[in-house]
Design a protein around this motif. Sequence first.
Motif, PDB file in Angstrom:
ATOM      1  N   GLU A  56      73.608  46.726  -7.708  1.00 18.35           N
ATOM      2  CA  GLU A  56      73.715  46.041  -6.421  1.00 18.35           C
ATOM      3  C   GLU A  56      72.388  45.382  -6.105  1.00 18.35           C
ATOM      4  OE1 GLU A  56      74.768  46.913  -1.709  1.00 18.35           O
ATOM      5  OE2 GLU A  56      74.148  48.569  -3.011  1.00 18.35           O
ATOM      6  N   ASP A  57      72.425  44.094  -5.768  1.00 17.38           N
ATOM      7  CA  ASP A  57      71.234  43.379  -5.311  1.00 17.38           C
ATOM      8  C   ASP A  57      71.081  43.678  -3.822  1.00 17.38           C
ATOM      9  OD1 ASP A  57      69.272  41.587  -4.526  1.00 17.38           O
ATOM     10  OD2 ASP A  57      69.999  39.969  -5.808  1.00 17.38           O
ATOM     11  N   VAL A  58      70.052  44.434  -3.458  1.00 14.22           N
ATOM     12  CA  VAL A  58      69.936  44.937  -2.086  1.00 14.22           C
ATOM     13  C   VAL A  58      69.688  43.818  -1.090  1.00 14.22           C
ATOM     14  CG1 VAL A  58      68.636  46.462  -0.560  1.00 14.22           C
ATOM     15  CG2 VAL A  58      69.147  47.188  -2.897  1.00 14.22           C
ATOM     16  N   PHE A  59      68.831  42.835  -1.445  1.00 16.16           N
ATOM     17  CA  PHE A  59      68.457  41.794  -0.484  1.00 16.16           C
ATOM     18  C   PHE A  59      69.008  40.414  -0.818  1.00 16.16           C
ATOM     19  CE2 PHE A  59      64.695  44.769  -0.189  1.00 16.16           C
ATOM     20  CZ  PHE A  59      65.134  45.362   0.994  1.00 16.16           C
ATOM     21  N   GLY A  60      69.256  40.114  -2.095  1.00 19.24           N
ATOM     22  CA  GLY A  60      69.752  38.806  -2.486  1.00 19.24           C
ATOM     23  C   GLY A  60      68.685  37.729  -2.387  1.00 19.24           C
ATOM     24  N   GLY A  61      69.131  36.462  -2.527  1.00 21.29           N
ATOM     25  CA  GLY A  61      68.236  35.327  -2.350  1.00 21.29           C
ATOM     26  C   GLY A  61      67.552  34.819  -3.587  1.00 21.29           C
ATOM     27  N   ARG A  72      77.990  33.557 -20.213  1.00 17.33           N
ATOM     28  CA  ARG A  72      76.849  33.116 -19.422  1.00 17.33           C
ATOM     29  C   ARG A  72      77.232  32.877 -17.979  1.00 17.33           C
ATOM     30  NH1 ARG A  72      71.769  33.501 -20.889  1.00 17.33           N
ATOM     31  NH2 ARG A  72      71.363  31.731 -19.495  1.00 17.33           N
ATOM     32  N   PHE A  73      76.309  33.210 -17.053  1.00 16.51           N
ATOM     33  CA  PHE A  73      76.485  32.891 -15.642  1.00 16.51           C
ATOM     34  C   PHE A  73      75.142  32.470 -15.075  1.00 16.51           C
ATOM     35  CE2 PHE A  73      75.232  37.327 -15.656  1.00 16.51           C
ATOM     36  CZ  PHE A  73      74.355  37.432 -14.594  1.00 16.51           C
ATOM     37  N   ASN A  74      75.191  31.721 -13.977  1.00 18.43           N
ATOM     38  CA  ASN A  74      73.985  31.243 -13.303  1.00 18.43           C
ATOM     39  C   ASN A  74      74.331  31.109 -11.828  1.00 18.43           C
ATOM     40  OD1 ASN A  74      71.794  29.720 -12.268  1.00 18.43           O
ATOM     41  ND2 ASN A  74      71.393  28.861 -14.290  1.00 18.43           N
ATOM     42  N   VAL A  75      73.795  32.015 -10.984  1.00 21.53           N
ATOM     43  CA  VAL A  75      74.181  32.053  -9.576  1.00 21.53           C
ATOM     44  C   VAL A  75      72.957  32.287  -8.699  1.00 21.53           C
ATOM     45  CG1 VAL A  75      76.490  32.963 -10.090  1.00 21.53           C
ATOM     46  CG2 VAL A  75      74.608  34.561  -9.621  1.00 21.53           C
ATOM     47  N   THR A  76      73.103  31.960  -7.412  1.00 23.33           N
ATOM     48  CA  THR A  76      72.139  32.403  -6.416  1.00 23.33           C
ATOM     49  C   THR A  76      72.666  33.706  -5.846  1.00 23.33           C
ATOM     50  OG1 THR A  76      71.448  30.160  -5.870  1.00 23.33           O
ATOM     51  CG2 THR A  76      70.983  31.875  -4.252  1.00 23.33           C
ATOM     52  N   SER A  77      71.961  34.776  -6.111  1.00 24.74           N
ATOM     53  CA  SER A  77      72.456  36.092  -5.721  1.00 24.74           C
ATOM     54  C   SER A  77      72.473  36.246  -4.208  1.00 24.74           C
ATOM     55  CB  SER A  77      71.589  37.183  -6.344  1.00 24.74           C
ATOM     56  OG  SER A  77      72.187  38.448  -6.205  1.00 24.74           O
ATOM     57  N   GLU A  78      73.424  37.005  -3.717  1.00 19.64           N
ATOM     58  CA  GLU A  78      73.583  37.237  -2.286  1.00 19.64           C
ATOM     59  C   GLU A  78      73.317  38.696  -1.954  1.00 19.64           C
ATOM     60  OE1 GLU A  78      77.554  35.989  -1.561  1.00 19.64           O
ATOM     61  OE2 GLU A  78      77.177  33.923  -2.212  1.00 19.64           O
ATOM     62  N   VAL A  95      65.685  36.419 -13.647  1.00 22.07           N
ATOM     63  CA  VAL A  95      65.675  36.243 -12.187  1.00 22.07           C
ATOM     64  C   VAL A  95      64.452  35.427 -11.774  1.00 22.07           C
ATOM     65  CG1 VAL A  95      66.962  38.363 -11.705  1.00 22.07           C
ATOM     66  CG2 VAL A  95      64.481  38.464 -11.887  1.00 22.07           C
ATOM     67  N   GLU A  96      64.608  34.649 -10.701  1.00 20.74           N
ATOM     68  CA  GLU A  96      63.524  33.789 -10.235  1.00 20.74           C
ATOM     69  C   GLU A  96      62.486  34.539  -9.410  1.00 20.74           C
ATOM     70  OE1 GLU A  96      64.948  30.398  -8.128  1.00 20.74           O
ATOM     71  OE2 GLU A  96      65.431  29.281  -9.958  1.00 20.74           O
ATOM     72  N   ASN A  97      62.911  35.565  -8.681  1.00 17.66           N
ATOM     73  CA  ASN A  97      62.019  36.273  -7.770  1.00 17.66           C
ATOM     74  C   ASN A  97      62.097  37.777  -8.004  1.00 17.66           C
ATOM     75  OD1 ASN A  97      61.533  33.783  -6.264  1.00 17.66           O
ATOM     76  ND2 ASN A  97      63.591  34.082  -5.432  1.00 17.66           N
ATOM     77  N   SER A  98      61.055  38.477  -7.573  1.00 14.23           N
ATOM     78  CA  SER A  98      61.149  39.929  -7.586  1.00 14.23           C
ATOM     79  C   SER A  98      62.256  40.336  -6.615  1.00 14.23           C
ATOM     80  CB  SER A  98      59.817  40.567  -7.182  1.00 14.23           C
ATOM     81  OG  SER A  98      59.466  40.180  -5.861  1.00 14.23           O
ATOM     82  N   HIS A  99      62.880  41.470  -6.863  1.00 19.42           N
ATOM     83  CA  HIS A  99      64.038  41.856  -6.069  1.00 19.42           C
ATOM     84  C   HIS A  99      64.210  43.373  -6.131  1.00 19.42           C
ATOM     85  CE1 HIS A  99      65.251  41.358 -10.219  1.00 19.42           C
ATOM     86  NE2 HIS A  99      66.365  42.023 -10.009  1.00 19.42           N
ATOM     87  N   ARG A 100      65.081  43.905  -5.295  1.00 19.79           N
ATOM     88  CA  ARG A 100      65.368  45.335  -5.319  1.00 19.79           C
ATOM     89  C   ARG A 100      66.817  45.547  -5.745  1.00 19.79           C
ATOM     90  NH1 ARG A 100      64.196  49.143  -0.186  1.00 19.79           N
ATOM     91  NH2 ARG A 100      62.101  48.322  -0.651  1.00 19.79           N
ATOM     92  N   ILE A 101      67.017  46.492  -6.637  1.00 25.82           N
ATOM     93  CA  ILE A 101      68.363  46.806  -7.102  1.00 25.82           C
ATOM     94  C   ILE A 101      68.638  48.304  -6.963  1.00 25.82           C
ATOM     95  CG2 ILE A 101      68.579  44.890  -8.727  1.00 25.82           C
ATOM     96  CD1 ILE A 101      67.803  46.877 -10.974  1.00 25.82           C
ATOM     97  N   ARG A 102      69.883  48.623  -6.755  1.00 28.92           N
ATOM     98  CA  ARG A 102      70.378  49.989  -6.860  1.00 28.92           C
ATOM     99  C   ARG A 102      71.421  50.007  -7.968  1.00 28.92           C
ATOM    100  NH1 ARG A 102      71.077  52.038  -0.535  1.00 28.92           N
ATOM    101  NH2 ARG A 102      68.891  52.632  -0.255  1.00 28.92           N
ATOM    102  N   GLY A 133      79.511  38.152 -14.037  1.00 32.17           N
ATOM    103  CA  GLY A 133      78.484  37.781 -13.067  1.00 32.17           C
ATOM    104  C   GLY A 133      78.716  38.392 -11.709  1.00 32.17           C
ATOM    105  N   MET A 134      78.227  37.715 -10.676  1.00 31.32           N
ATOM    106  CA  MET A 134      78.223  38.249  -9.321  1.00 31.32           C
ATOM    107  C   MET A 134      79.639  38.420  -8.777  1.00 31.32           C
ATOM    108  SD  MET A 134      76.239  36.606  -6.020  1.00 31.32           S
ATOM    109  CE  MET A 134      77.228  35.114  -5.995  1.00 31.32           C
ATOM    110  N   PHE A 135      79.862  39.554  -8.087  1.00 30.01           N
ATOM    111  CA  PHE A 135      81.117  39.738  -7.354  1.00 30.01           C
ATOM    112  C   PHE A 135      80.838  40.591  -6.123  1.00 30.01           C
ATOM    113  CE2 PHE A 135      80.894  43.480 -10.033  1.00 30.01           C
ATOM    114  CZ  PHE A 135      81.519  44.506  -9.319  1.00 30.01           C
ATOM    115  N   HIS A 136      81.821  40.686  -5.241  1.00 36.06           N
ATOM    116  CA  HIS A 136      81.661  41.451  -4.007  1.00 36.06           C
ATOM    117  C   HIS A 136      82.804  42.445  -3.870  1.00 36.06           C
ATOM    118  CE1 HIS A 136      78.333  39.169  -2.167  1.00 36.06           C
ATOM    119  NE2 HIS A 136      78.873  38.120  -2.756  1.00 36.06           N
ATOM    120  N   SER A 137      82.510  43.602  -3.308  1.00 36.65           N
ATOM    121  CA  SER A 137      83.529  44.604  -2.988  1.00 36.65           C
ATOM    122  C   SER A 137      83.001  45.466  -1.864  1.00 36.65           C
ATOM    123  CB  SER A 137      83.862  45.483  -4.204  1.00 36.65           C
ATOM    124  OG  SER A 137      84.585  46.642  -3.801  1.00 36.65           O
ATOM    125  N   GLN A 138      83.624  45.395  -0.701  1.00 36.53           N
ATOM    126  CA  GLN A 138      83.199  46.221   0.418  1.00 36.53           C
ATOM    127  C   GLN A 138      83.419  47.691   0.111  1.00 36.53           C
ATOM    128  OE1 GLN A 138      81.476  45.075   3.038  1.00 36.53           O
ATOM    129  NE2 GLN A 138      81.173  47.245   3.510  1.00 36.53           N
TER     130      GLN A 138
END
Length: 302
Positions: A56-61, A72-78, A95-102, A133-138
């Motif tokens: 999980e990308d905690v902050f995205g962006g 292959r995938f290429n997305v702006t993470s949310e 990844v383009e930026n440092s980020h936090r993952i769980r 690649g990226m997906f969402h699930s509440q």
Amino acid sequence: MEEPAYSSYSQWYSEGNLASYLRSMKSSGGMLNMLEAEPPAGDNSGPAVPDLVLAEDVFGGSRVSGNLGGGRFNVTSEKGALYLAAPNFARTNIVENSHRIRVLSFPVAQWQMTLDEVGNGRFSFDMPHIYDGMFHSQTIRSALRNLWALCSEEGAPSRLLARAAGLEVLAELCRIGGAPLASAKGGLAPWAQRRCLELMHAQLSEDISLDELAAEARLSPFHFARMFKHSLGVPPRAYLTRLRIEKACELLEDTDLPVTDIAQEVGYSSNQVLARVFLKHQGVSPSDYRRAVRDPLRVFVL
């Protein structure tokens, strides 16, 4: 596919080139591994490991590209975005930026039979579209949030918590992957409910597992978890917590045992853990509870 060079994802992360970015890691006996990390911008790729890896990308962006086993995938993470990496696949991840993952990693050997049952035998680790690649699930985000919160209170996940959380996440992954979920059943038979509650009471101080409780009811862990909740109104882990708090209250009221000893008696690793759980459920600390029941008039006056 490549042969795995590490025995698990958590081993690779704790020993590999990203080890210095690891913030925390918890494990439940090889059944389920949890970690939180803040990797830097750049190449965060990793070798093949025999685990199904959910991140999980905690902050995205951040811009994220790579291949997790589905092309292959290429997305702006949310914020809250999820990524699933295939077992035994050398994944690429830029990844383009440092980020936090769980991250949750599932050793395939521990979960294959469960997935076969949950998905009616139609879930396969070789379905590329679930790794694209990226997906969402509440549902999954909620499960991860609850799991991390409980581990913040109690430390490493118990076997009961790990299996229950894993079942919830994998059932949702089966649904997302298109495998039909096994049909729900009713509640536990009276004899099965009685025997499971007796086992919980008898092993209150131990790290009892969902598998042990399910075996007592002669059910699979997946069906047992759902049938238990149908019968008792809460999941097995929540019911066990209720029993532990009730026993702790009894010991605080009727004995002079130190809180540290009471914590051990009811299955918590320290008095600090008991204090956090007790405060959450009772609204007071164990010591304050003892003072209140021993001398209610004095507490009232104060």
